[in-house]
Scaffold this motif. Structure first.
Motif, PDB file in Angstrom:
ATOM      1  N   ALA A 120       0.844  -1.198   0.000  1.00  0.00           N
ATOM      2  CA  ALA A 120       0.000   0.000   0.000  1.00  0.00           C
ATOM      3  C   ALA A 120       0.881   1.250   0.000  1.00  0.00           C
ATOM      4  O   ALA A 120       1.905   1.303   0.695  1.00  0.00           O
ATOM      5  CB  ALA A 120      -0.916  -0.010   1.207  1.00  0.00           C
ATOM      6  N   GLY A 121       0.480   2.237  -0.796  1.00  0.00           N
ATOM      7  CA  GLY A 121       1.270   3.450  -0.945  1.00  0.00           C
ATOM      8  C   GLY A 121       2.264   3.410  -2.082  1.00  0.00           C
ATOM      9  O   GLY A 121       2.852   4.444  -2.436  1.00  0.00           O
ATOM     10  N   ARG A 124     -11.156  -2.263 -14.674  1.00  0.00           N
ATOM     11  CA  ARG A 124     -10.638  -3.289 -13.777  1.00  0.00           C
ATOM     12  C   ARG A 124     -11.759  -4.145 -13.222  1.00  0.00           C
ATOM     13  O   ARG A 124     -12.912  -3.712 -13.153  1.00  0.00           O
ATOM     14  CB  ARG A 124      -9.850  -2.648 -12.627  1.00  0.00           C
ATOM     15  N   GLN A 125     -11.375  -5.351 -12.813  1.00  0.00           N
ATOM     16  CA  GLN A 125     -12.334  -6.265 -12.211  1.00  0.00           C
ATOM     17  C   GLN A 125     -11.701  -6.962 -11.027  1.00  0.00           C
ATOM     18  O   GLN A 125     -10.695  -7.676 -11.183  1.00  0.00           O
ATOM     19  CB  GLN A 125     -12.840  -7.292 -13.217  1.00  0.00           C
ATOM     20  N   ALA A 126     -12.281  -6.735  -9.866  1.00  0.00           N
ATOM     21  CA  ALA A 126     -11.836  -7.402  -8.643  1.00  0.00           C
ATOM     22  C   ALA A 126     -12.628  -8.696  -8.459  1.00  0.00           C
ATOM     23  O   ALA A 126     -13.738  -8.828  -8.978  1.00  0.00           O
ATOM     24  CB  ALA A 126     -12.043  -6.473  -7.450  1.00  0.00           C
ATOM     25  N   PRO A 127     -12.083  -9.650  -7.711  1.00  0.00           N
ATOM     26  CA  PRO A 127     -12.790 -10.922  -7.494  1.00  0.00           C
ATOM     27  C   PRO A 127     -14.179 -10.705  -6.915  1.00  0.00           C
ATOM     28  O   PRO A 127     -14.340  -9.969  -5.935  1.00  0.00           O
ATOM     29  CB  PRO A 127     -11.884 -11.657  -6.501  1.00  0.00           C
ATOM     30  N   LYS A 170      -3.858   1.544  -3.065  1.00  0.00           N
ATOM     31  CA  LYS A 170      -4.586   1.076  -1.881  1.00  0.00           C
ATOM     32  C   LYS A 170      -4.968  -0.396  -2.084  1.00  0.00           C
ATOM     33  O   LYS A 170      -5.104  -0.854  -3.219  1.00  0.00           O
ATOM     34  CB  LYS A 170      -5.857   1.900  -1.698  1.00  0.00           C
ATOM     35  N   PRO A 171      -5.186  -1.134  -1.011  1.00  0.00           N
ATOM     36  CA  PRO A 171      -5.603  -2.539  -1.159  1.00  0.00           C
ATOM     37  C   PRO A 171      -6.868  -2.673  -2.020  1.00  0.00           C
ATOM     38  O   PRO A 171      -7.008  -3.669  -2.746  1.00  0.00           O
ATOM     39  CB  PRO A 171      -5.860  -2.971   0.280  1.00  0.00           C
ATOM     40  N   GLU A 172      -7.755  -1.709  -1.976  1.00  0.00           N
ATOM     41  CA  GLU A 172      -8.988  -1.787  -2.768  1.00  0.00           C
ATOM     42  C   GLU A 172      -8.747  -1.578  -4.265  1.00  0.00           C
ATOM     43  O   GLU A 172      -9.662  -1.737  -5.066  1.00  0.00           O
ATOM     44  CB  GLU A 172     -10.037  -0.785  -2.269  1.00  0.00           C
ATOM     45  N   ASP A 173      -7.514  -1.236  -4.647  1.00  0.00           N
ATOM     46  CA  ASP A 173      -7.166  -1.165  -6.074  1.00  0.00           C
ATOM     47  C   ASP A 173      -6.815  -2.541  -6.643  1.00  0.00           C
ATOM     48  O   ASP A 173      -6.593  -2.674  -7.847  1.00  0.00           O
ATOM     49  CB  ASP A 173      -5.978  -0.221  -6.286  1.00  0.00           C
ATOM     50  N   THR A 174      -6.730  -3.546  -5.792  1.00  0.00           N
ATOM     51  CA  THR A 174      -6.417  -4.893  -6.249  1.00  0.00           C
ATOM     52  C   THR A 174      -7.470  -5.391  -7.231  1.00  0.00           C
ATOM     53  O   THR A 174      -8.669  -5.383  -6.934  1.00  0.00           O
ATOM     54  CB  THR A 174      -6.342  -5.860  -5.052  1.00  0.00           C
ATOM     55  N   ALA A 175      -7.012  -5.794  -8.424  1.00  0.00           N
ATOM     56  CA  ALA A 175      -7.928  -6.226  -9.480  1.00  0.00           C
ATOM     57  C   ALA A 175      -7.107  -6.652 -10.693  1.00  0.00           C
ATOM     58  O   ALA A 175      -5.896  -6.432 -10.741  1.00  0.00           O
ATOM     59  CB  ALA A 175      -8.874  -5.093  -9.873  1.00  0.00           C
ATOM     60  N   THR A 218      -3.958  -7.608 -16.800  1.00  0.00           N
ATOM     61  CA  THR A 218      -2.768  -7.790 -15.974  1.00  0.00           C
ATOM     62  C   THR A 218      -3.163  -7.621 -14.519  1.00  0.00           C
ATOM     63  O   THR A 218      -3.923  -6.715 -14.167  1.00  0.00           O
ATOM     64  CB  THR A 218      -1.648  -6.808 -16.390  1.00  0.00           C
ATOM     65  N   GLN A 219      -2.660  -8.531 -13.672  1.00  0.00           N
ATOM     66  CA  GLN A 219      -3.054  -8.549 -12.260  1.00  0.00           C
ATOM     67  C   GLN A 219      -2.285  -7.504 -11.471  1.00  0.00           C
ATOM     68  O   GLN A 219      -1.052  -7.451 -11.538  1.00  0.00           O
ATOM     69  CB  GLN A 219      -2.813  -9.942 -11.668  1.00  0.00           C
ATOM     70  N   VAL A 220      -3.010  -6.724 -10.702  1.00  0.00           N
ATOM     71  CA  VAL A 220      -2.416  -5.790  -9.748  1.00  0.00           C
ATOM     72  C   VAL A 220      -2.889  -6.184  -8.354  1.00  0.00           C
ATOM     73  O   VAL A 220      -4.099  -6.290  -8.113  1.00  0.00           O
ATOM     74  CB  VAL A 220      -2.840  -4.333 -10.058  1.00  0.00           C
ATOM     75  N   THR A 221      -1.938  -6.423  -7.467  1.00  0.00           N
ATOM     76  CA  THR A 221      -2.263  -6.792  -6.094  1.00  0.00           C
ATOM     77  C   THR A 221      -1.566  -5.823  -5.149  1.00  0.00           C
ATOM     78  O   THR A 221      -0.347  -5.656  -5.226  1.00  0.00           O
ATOM     79  CB  THR A 221      -1.823  -8.230  -5.779  1.00  0.00           C
ATOM     80  N   VAL A 222      -2.349  -5.183  -4.287  1.00  0.00           N
ATOM     81  CA  VAL A 222      -1.813  -4.223  -3.331  1.00  0.00           C
ATOM     82  C   VAL A 222      -1.979  -4.791  -1.932  1.00  0.00           C
ATOM     83  O   VAL A 222      -3.099  -5.057  -1.481  1.00  0.00           O
ATOM     84  CB  VAL A 222      -2.536  -2.870  -3.453  1.00  0.00           C
ATOM     85  N   SER A 223      -0.871  -4.987  -1.262  1.00  0.00           N
ATOM     86  CA  SER A 223      -0.908  -5.575   0.070  1.00  0.00           C
ATOM     87  C   SER A 223      -1.032  -4.478   1.128  1.00  0.00           C
ATOM     88  O   SER A 223      -0.511  -3.384   0.976  1.00  0.00           O
ATOM     89  CB  SER A 223       0.354  -6.397   0.331  1.00  0.00           C
TER      90      SER A 223
END
Length: 123
Positions: free
Chosen positions: A14-15, A38-41, A87-92, A117-122
């Motif tokens: 994050a950040g 984007r599409q999140a699970p 942010k974690p909510e950008d994960t998608a 393309t997968q983006v994962t924000v921890s």
């Protein structure tokens, strides 16, 4: 026919920041409005940003305004999405797509899509 290939996704804290690229083939790229969605699970696909054919106009979802920047290089047939302050909510899974007709903020308005393309924000 337009083919779109995204790259640049990954795992970031994050950040952090990422820059996505979308390489396009096809003669209509430089005359087309292009978008990132984007599409999140478990969620519906949602609009992120769009850019007019000349790059002179850009549009953003409220959730990313001020943090993401869309740009394009027509000489390279490429669209970019610079993502800062993630942010974690950008994960998608992030897709680039070509706008066909209708509102630019609606996924149904886009006709050609990349594989994403997968983006994962921890956190």
């Amino acid at each position: 026919q337009v083919q779109l290939v995204e790259s640049g996704g990954g795992l970031v804290p994050a950040g952090g920041s990422l820059r996505l690229s979308c390489a396009a083939s096809g003669r209509t790229f430089s005359s087309s409005t292009m978008g990132w969605l984007r599409q999140a699970p478990g969620k519906e696909r949602e609009f992120v940003a769009a850019i007019s054919w000349s790059g002179g106009s850009t549009y953003y979802a409220d959730s990313v305004k001020g943090r993401f920047t869309i740009s394009r290089d027509n000489a390279k047939n490429t669209v970019y999405l610079q993502m800062n302050s993630l942010k974690p909510e950008d994960t998608a899974v992030y897709h680039c797509a070509r706008h066909a007709s209708g509102p630019w903020y609606t996924s149904a308005s886009y006709d050609y899509w990349g594989q994403g393309t997968q983006v994962t924000v921890s956190s």
